[in-house]
Motif scaffolding. Structure first.
Motif, mmCIF file in Angstrom:
data_model
loop_
_atom_site.group_PDB
_atom_site.id
_atom_site.type_symbol
_atom_site.label_atom_id
_atom_site.label_comp_id
_atom_site.label_asym_id
_atom_site.label_seq_id
_atom_site.Cartn_x
_atom_site.Cartn_y
_atom_site.Cartn_z
ATOM 1 N N PRO A 70 -3.998 1.132 13.000
ATOM 2 C CA PRO A 70 -3.116 -0.323 13.465
ATOM 3 C C PRO A 70 -2.772 -1.038 11.804
ATOM 4 C CG PRO A 70 -5.540 -0.521 13.665
ATOM 5 C CD PRO A 70 -5.321 0.954 13.329
ATOM 6 N N VAL A 71 -2.036 -0.367 11.169
ATOM 7 C CA VAL A 71 -1.610 -0.977 9.975
ATOM 8 C C VAL A 71 -0.005 -1.188 9.849
ATOM 9 C CG1 VAL A 71 -3.323 0.032 8.910
ATOM 10 C CG2 VAL A 71 -1.350 1.178 8.883
ATOM 11 N N THR A 72 0.409 -1.841 8.952
ATOM 12 C CA THR A 72 1.793 -2.018 8.399
ATOM 13 C C THR A 72 1.929 -1.006 7.264
ATOM 14 O OG1 THR A 72 1.227 -3.902 7.201
ATOM 15 C CG2 THR A 72 2.333 -4.232 9.169
ATOM 16 N N PHE A 73 2.971 -0.124 7.205
ATOM 17 C CA PHE A 73 3.337 0.575 6.152
ATOM 18 C C PHE A 73 4.116 0.468 5.310
ATOM 19 C CE2 PHE A 73 1.012 3.552 9.400
ATOM 20 C CZ PHE A 73 0.355 4.403 8.510
ATOM 21 N N ASP A 74 4.154 0.887 4.012
ATOM 22 C CA ASP A 74 5.287 1.067 3.296
ATOM 23 C C ASP A 74 5.501 2.340 3.016
ATOM 24 O OD1 ASP A 74 7.169 0.967 1.036
ATOM 25 O OD2 ASP A 74 6.161 -0.576 -0.138
ATOM 26 N N THR A 75 6.783 3.121 3.821
ATOM 27 C CA THR A 75 7.051 4.489 3.757
ATOM 28 C C THR A 75 7.620 4.878 2.490
ATOM 29 O OG1 THR A 75 9.145 3.945 4.815
ATOM 30 C CG2 THR A 75 7.380 4.855 6.183
ATOM 31 N N ARG A 76 7.837 3.952 1.347
ATOM 32 C CA ARG A 76 8.374 4.423 0.281
ATOM 33 C C ARG A 76 7.317 5.149 -0.783
ATOM 34 N NH1 ARG A 76 10.536 -1.409 -1.329
ATOM 35 N NH2 ARG A 76 8.512 -1.740 -0.782
ATOM 36 N N THR A 77 6.122 4.366 -0.430
ATOM 37 C CA THR A 77 4.823 5.162 -1.233
ATOM 38 C C THR A 77 3.948 5.778 -0.404
ATOM 39 O OG1 THR A 77 3.838 3.030 -0.919
ATOM 40 C CG2 THR A 77 5.072 3.023 -2.867
ATOM 41 N N GLY A 78 3.937 5.640 0.892
ATOM 42 C CA GLY A 78 3.090 6.214 1.910
ATOM 43 C C GLY A 78 1.759 5.573 2.106
ATOM 44 N N VAL A 79 2.017 4.324 1.459
ATOM 45 C CA VAL A 79 0.594 3.530 1.597
ATOM 46 C C VAL A 79 0.696 2.597 2.873
ATOM 47 C CG1 VAL A 79 -0.583 1.267 0.290
ATOM 48 C CG2 VAL A 79 0.381 3.401 -0.967
ATOM 49 N N ALA A 80 -0.707 2.699 3.226
ATOM 50 C CA ALA A 80 -1.145 1.730 4.475
ATOM 51 C C ALA A 80 -1.396 0.315 3.987
ATOM 52 C CB ALA A 80 -2.257 2.022 5.393
ATOM 53 N N VAL A 81 -0.386 -0.811 4.049
ATOM 54 C CA VAL A 81 -0.629 -1.849 3.167
ATOM 55 C C VAL A 81 -1.541 -2.824 3.699
ATOM 56 C CG1 VAL A 81 0.765 -3.919 2.403
ATOM 57 C CG2 VAL A 81 1.596 -1.751 2.560
#
Ligand SMILES: [Zn+2]
Length: 324
Positions: A70-81
């Motif tokens: 249950p996270v928001t992602f930044d798919t540019r970096t693959g990071v769970a923000v």
């Protein structure tokens, strides 16, 4: 040797469900863990432990692991923000887990994987435009547009639980800065708050008596009493259903979905929740979209996220093998 399996892991606001799943999305072993109060490092350890249990009992070689978190992602970096409910933030979750597990790991938002399960083999099977709401501690959102999961520009979209249905409403949960979100008013957490209020106001009802006798006004109790015909419990679920219908009217007007699938723990209430949601949506959304949309329970119920995470792992793993 049986065909290979994947392990699907659904991390919710309070608990984790892992399962060893075959390519036809049949579940062969289930492992559950509590997540309440865990910090980021303990969350990772708990997930690794559950995956190892499912892997040991999978009954076949495990090819890959899929996570719905249950996270928001930044798919540019693959990071769970960031996560509204769990202590997961600024972590390259797939990379960390690949290293810990020694298996290919694929990660997506928990409601995105739930709609993958429902669109591949469940209540939204074959749908081109579909909306999914997973109602538990919070409300997760998943979208299928033109037959594909829609994740937004950088992977942080489809946060359907954080659409505002009351401008001056109560503060939202956890790390959400907003107020009056659908999640603040129609999640399992909101249901418990309303159940406690109704129990106080109506001490002679079944719900009121149960609380006086020391029961907690949690979702499963309210659902059970409602199914038994207790007016107070039915009133609580109906209120949550109507609020849900307000949110759904917004999605119907924006996306014109064929189907809205409702999953998560609260869907145990079934039609007691969905009938008021449909009525409210019909009062508020525009024709002709409102007259065509179906509002239905998730076929995979509370396992939609886990099964969908396993399906994600199958699909991404197959793609990777094709590319290699
Ligand atoms: Zn919110």
């Amino acid at each position: 040797m049986p065909a290979r399996r994947t392990i699907g892991v659904d991390m919710g606001g309070t608990k984790l469900l892992a399962g060893a799943v075959d390519a036809r999305l049949g579940v062969h072993h289930r492992a559950q863990r509590r997540l309440t109060g865990l910090d980021q490092s303990a969350l990772r350890d708990t997930a690794v432990d559950a995956v190892q249990e499912a892997r040991a009992s999978a009954g076949a070689e495990v090819a890959a692991v899929g996570f719905g978190i249950p996270v928001t992602f930044d798919t540019r970096t693959g990071v769970a923000v960031s996560s509204v409910h769990l202590e997961l933030h600024d972590i390259a979750f797939a990379d960390v887990m690949t290293e810990r597990l020694g298996l290919p790991v694929f990660v997506d938002n928990d409601a995105n994987v739930a709609i993958i399960a429902e669109q591949r083999a469940g209540s939204a099977r074959g749908a081109s435009e579909a909306v999914m709401l997973t109602i538990g501690t919070g409300i997760g959102g998943g979208l299928i547009l033109r037959g594909e999961v829609y994740r937004g520009a950088i992977g942080a979209g489809a946060e359907l639980g954080h659409v505002v249905i009351d401008y001056d409403g109560p503060r939202c949960n956890g790390h959400c800065p907003n107020r009056g979100c659908l999640e603040a008013l129609a999640s399992g957490t909101a249901l418990e708050r309303e159940a406690a209020r109704v129990a106080r106001e109506r001490p002679d009802s079944g719900l009121g008596r149960a609380v006086i006798h020391g029961r907690e006004p949690v979702g499963p109790l309210v659902t059970e009493l409602a199914h038994d015909g207790d007016d107070a419990a039915i009133e609580v679920i109906s209120l949550i259903g109507r609020r849900l219908g307000v949110g759904i009217a917004n999605y119907v007007n924006i996306f014109n979905p064929e189907v809205v699938v409702v999953g998560g723990g609260v869907i145990g209430a079934g039609e007691l929740l969905l009938a008021p949601a449909r009525e409210e949506m019909l009062r508020r959304a525009l024709p002709p979209a409102r007259d065509e949309v179906r509002i239905v329970a998730a076929r995979f119920g509370v396992e939609a996220g886990m099964v969908g995470a396993a399906a994600l792992a199958f699909e991404r793993f197959a793609l990777r093998e094709e590319v290699a």
